[in-house]
Design an enzyme around this catalytic site. Structure first.
Site, PDB file in Angstrom:
ATOM      1  N   ASP A  53       8.189  -3.128  15.760  1.00 17.92           N
ATOM      2  CA  ASP A  53       7.751  -1.829  16.285  1.00 17.92           C
ATOM      3  C   ASP A  53       6.380  -1.954  16.942  1.00 17.92           C
ATOM      4  O   ASP A  53       5.945  -1.034  17.628  1.00 17.92           O
ATOM      5  CB  ASP A  53       7.698  -0.794  15.153  1.00 17.92           C
ATOM      6  CG  ASP A  53       7.308   0.590  15.643  1.00 17.92           C
ATOM      7  OD1 ASP A  53       7.941   1.062  16.616  1.00 17.92           O
ATOM      8  OD2 ASP A  53       6.378   1.190  15.081  1.00 17.92           O
ATOM      9  N   ARG A  79      -3.845  -8.851  -1.633  1.00 17.11           N
ATOM     10  CA  ARG A  79      -5.007  -9.651  -2.039  1.00 17.11           C
ATOM     11  C   ARG A  79      -5.016  -9.871  -3.544  1.00 17.11           C
ATOM     12  O   ARG A  79      -5.469 -10.903  -4.032  1.00 17.11           O
ATOM     13  CB  ARG A  79      -6.304  -8.943  -1.627  1.00 17.11           C
ATOM     14  CG  ARG A  79      -6.519  -8.873  -0.128  1.00 17.11           C
ATOM     15  CD  ARG A  79      -7.771  -8.101   0.187  1.00 17.11           C
ATOM     16  NE  ARG A  79      -7.939  -7.912   1.632  1.00 17.11           N
ATOM     17  CZ  ARG A  79      -8.866  -7.136   2.156  1.00 17.11           C
ATOM     18  NH1 ARG A  79      -9.706  -6.470   1.373  1.00 17.11           N
ATOM     19  NH2 ARG A  79      -8.968  -7.010   3.465  1.00 17.11           N
ATOM     20  N   HIS A 128       6.531   1.138  19.418  1.00 18.15           N
ATOM     21  CA  HIS A 128       5.557   1.665  18.452  1.00 18.15           C
ATOM     22  C   HIS A 128       5.853   3.138  18.127  1.00 18.15           C
ATOM     23  O   HIS A 128       5.039   4.031  18.371  1.00 18.15           O
ATOM     24  CB  HIS A 128       4.125   1.512  18.974  1.00 18.15           C
ATOM     25  CG  HIS A 128       3.097   1.546  17.876  1.00 18.15           C
ATOM     26  ND1 HIS A 128       1.868   0.948  17.984  1.00 18.15           N
ATOM     27  CD2 HIS A 128       3.114   2.109  16.645  1.00 18.15           C
ATOM     28  CE1 HIS A 128       1.174   1.140  16.880  1.00 18.15           C
ATOM     29  NE2 HIS A 128       1.918   1.856  16.054  1.00 18.15           N
ATOM     30  N   ARG A 145       0.755  -3.822  12.420  1.00 20.44           N
ATOM     31  CA  ARG A 145       0.034  -4.035  13.669  1.00 20.44           C
ATOM     32  C   ARG A 145       0.507  -5.348  14.270  1.00 20.44           C
ATOM     33  O   ARG A 145       0.731  -6.326  13.551  1.00 20.44           O
ATOM     34  CB  ARG A 145      -1.484  -4.079  13.442  1.00 20.44           C
ATOM     35  CG  ARG A 145      -2.120  -2.732  13.151  1.00 20.44           C
ATOM     36  CD  ARG A 145      -2.079  -1.838  14.396  1.00 20.44           C
ATOM     37  NE  ARG A 145      -2.693  -0.530  14.162  1.00 20.44           N
ATOM     38  CZ  ARG A 145      -2.040   0.537  13.748  1.00 20.44           C
ATOM     39  NH1 ARG A 145      -0.739   0.449  13.481  1.00 20.44           N
ATOM     40  NH2 ARG A 145      -2.660   1.689  13.591  1.00 20.44           N
ATOM     41  N   GLU A 152      -0.056  -4.101  23.249  1.00 21.23           N
ATOM     42  CA  GLU A 152       0.720  -2.911  23.620  1.00 21.23           C
ATOM     43  C   GLU A 152       0.071  -2.186  24.796  1.00 21.23           C
ATOM     44  O   GLU A 152      -1.152  -2.122  24.882  1.00 21.23           O
ATOM     45  CB  GLU A 152       0.814  -1.972  22.407  1.00 21.23           C
ATOM     46  CG  GLU A 152       1.574  -2.586  21.253  1.00 21.23           C
ATOM     47  CD  GLU A 152       1.589  -1.681  20.025  1.00 21.23           C
ATOM     48  OE1 GLU A 152       1.094  -0.534  20.111  1.00 21.23           O
ATOM     49  OE2 GLU A 152       2.103  -2.109  18.996  1.00 21.23           O
ATOM     50  N   GLY A 188       0.826  -1.191   0.000  1.00 22.47           N
ATOM     51  CA  GLY A 188       0.000   0.000   0.000  1.00 22.47           C
ATOM     52  C   GLY A 188       0.862   1.243   0.000  1.00 22.47           C
ATOM     53  O   GLY A 188       1.974   1.252  -0.532  1.00 22.47           O
ATOM     54  N   ILE A 191       2.521   2.753   2.432  1.00 19.77           N
ATOM     55  CA  ILE A 191       3.789   2.585   3.129  1.00 19.77           C
ATOM     56  C   ILE A 191       4.647   1.528   2.439  1.00 19.77           C
ATOM     57  O   ILE A 191       5.860   1.697   2.280  1.00 19.77           O
ATOM     58  CB  ILE A 191       3.538   2.230   4.604  1.00 19.77           C
ATOM     59  CG1 ILE A 191       2.885   3.415   5.311  1.00 19.77           C
ATOM     60  CG2 ILE A 191       4.830   1.832   5.302  1.00 19.77           C
ATOM     61  CD1 ILE A 191       2.356   3.104   6.700  1.00 19.77           C
TER      62      ILE A 191
END
Length: 313
Positions: free
Chosen positions: A256, A175, A279, A232, A261, A153, A155
């Protein structure tokens, strides 16, 4: 003249909070236990909700705010925001993508470099005073290796550009393949992991991707492969990852993000072949300032009935 009533859930950057307070009548609920009482007493007054990616807004909160027209979230993650509930009410939702792409990609490559070249581990070696007693172990080269990206995407595309500076071959798994991507597409995540020396996770979070990087994927990455996660924590099966790191079934990991968290498993902390960050992928002065401005711009546009610069749906 009555000012627009805004509910702010959780603390934000002080500069952003100050600017919001200048423009609107903002009620800040910093503690979760105070939210219910606030909504019960004043829920009908709030026209907008300002929140953040970790905090979000669930269906119950949205339902308890009958006058809500706009949600503006600080962050790129949407898994804590009930977008379906917002859509059903016609509530405009904004978030802050794009402005953090560069810094998250930079952090991904910092983790690639750190875990492969053992930078943090070497720093600990020197600080412990171990150098006079012997040489530090060999590390792994990064240049010229194969980089697999889960999630090509916004990033992921920037991470791929960073890889070109290291003469790395890049493939990705989504996908579906992207017509405008110059990089090779792997139809399965397992196939990508088998090919890659480094597997970088840059996908969305949420129920659809929970545990996607499973024991099978880690075994496909293999004992010479490295995992980096800047997406995530939920995307990676953390128990399987710990097991793979302990047993040497993968070479190492740079993380990260984590599943619970800010709580990081002691088993991860005890390992030298994993680099742990709290993070902070987008945590730079420049990016956080840009994110704050996007929160304000989305909020102002939504309240004016105009298209948001960064609409979530």
């Amino acid at each position: 003249m009555n000012r627009i009533q805004i509910l702010q859930r959780g603390r934000l950057l002080p500069a952003l909070e100050a600017r919001l307070a200048e423009a609107y009548d903002v009620h800040v609920v910093a503690k979760e236990e105070d939210l219910g009482a606030c909504v019960a007493a004043r829920g009908g007054e709030f026209v907008a909700l300002v929140t953040s990616a970790p905090v979000g807004a669930d269906a119950a909160l949205i339902a308890a705010l009958p006058g809500l027209k706009v949600i503006s979230s600080f962050g790129v993650g949407l898994d804590a925001l009930d977008l379906d509930a917002a859509r059903r009410r016609g509530i405009a939702v904004g978030y802050t993508p794009d402005v953090l792409n560069d810094c998250v990609a930079d952090t991904a490559f910092a983790l690639v470099m750190d875990v492969a070249r053992r930078v943090a581990e070497a720093d600990r070696f020197v600080r412990r005073g171990d150098w006079p007693r012997g040489r530090f172990p060999l590390a792994t080269r990064v240049s010229g290796k194969r980089l697999g990206i889960l999630g090509m995407g916004r990033i992921g595309r920037v991470i791929a550009r960073r890889a070109s500076g290291f003469d790395m071959a890049v493939r990705y798994h989504n996908r579906r393949p992207l017509a405008d991507s110059p990089h090779g597409y792997e139809a399965t995540l397992k196939g990508l992991a088998e090919w890659a020396d480094f597997l970088v996770v840059a996908s969305a979070g949420g129920a659809e991707t929970r545990g996607l990087v499973s024991r099978e994927i880690l075994d496909a990455l293999g004992p010479q492969g490295f995992l980096v996660n800047v997406a995530r924590g939920s995307v990676v099966d953390e128990v399987a990852l710990i097991d793979a790191l302990q047993q040497g079934r993968i070479a190492g990991a740079g993380l990260d993000v984590f599943d619970d968290e800010p709580h990081v498993p002691d088993a991860l902390i005890a390992l030298d072949n994993v680099v742990l960050l709290p993070h902070v992928a987008s945590n730079t002065h420049e990016t956080r300032a840009a994110m704050a401005r996007r929160v304000e711009d989305n909020l102002a546009a939504g309240l004016a009935g105009q298209p948001m610069p960064s609409a979530a749906a």
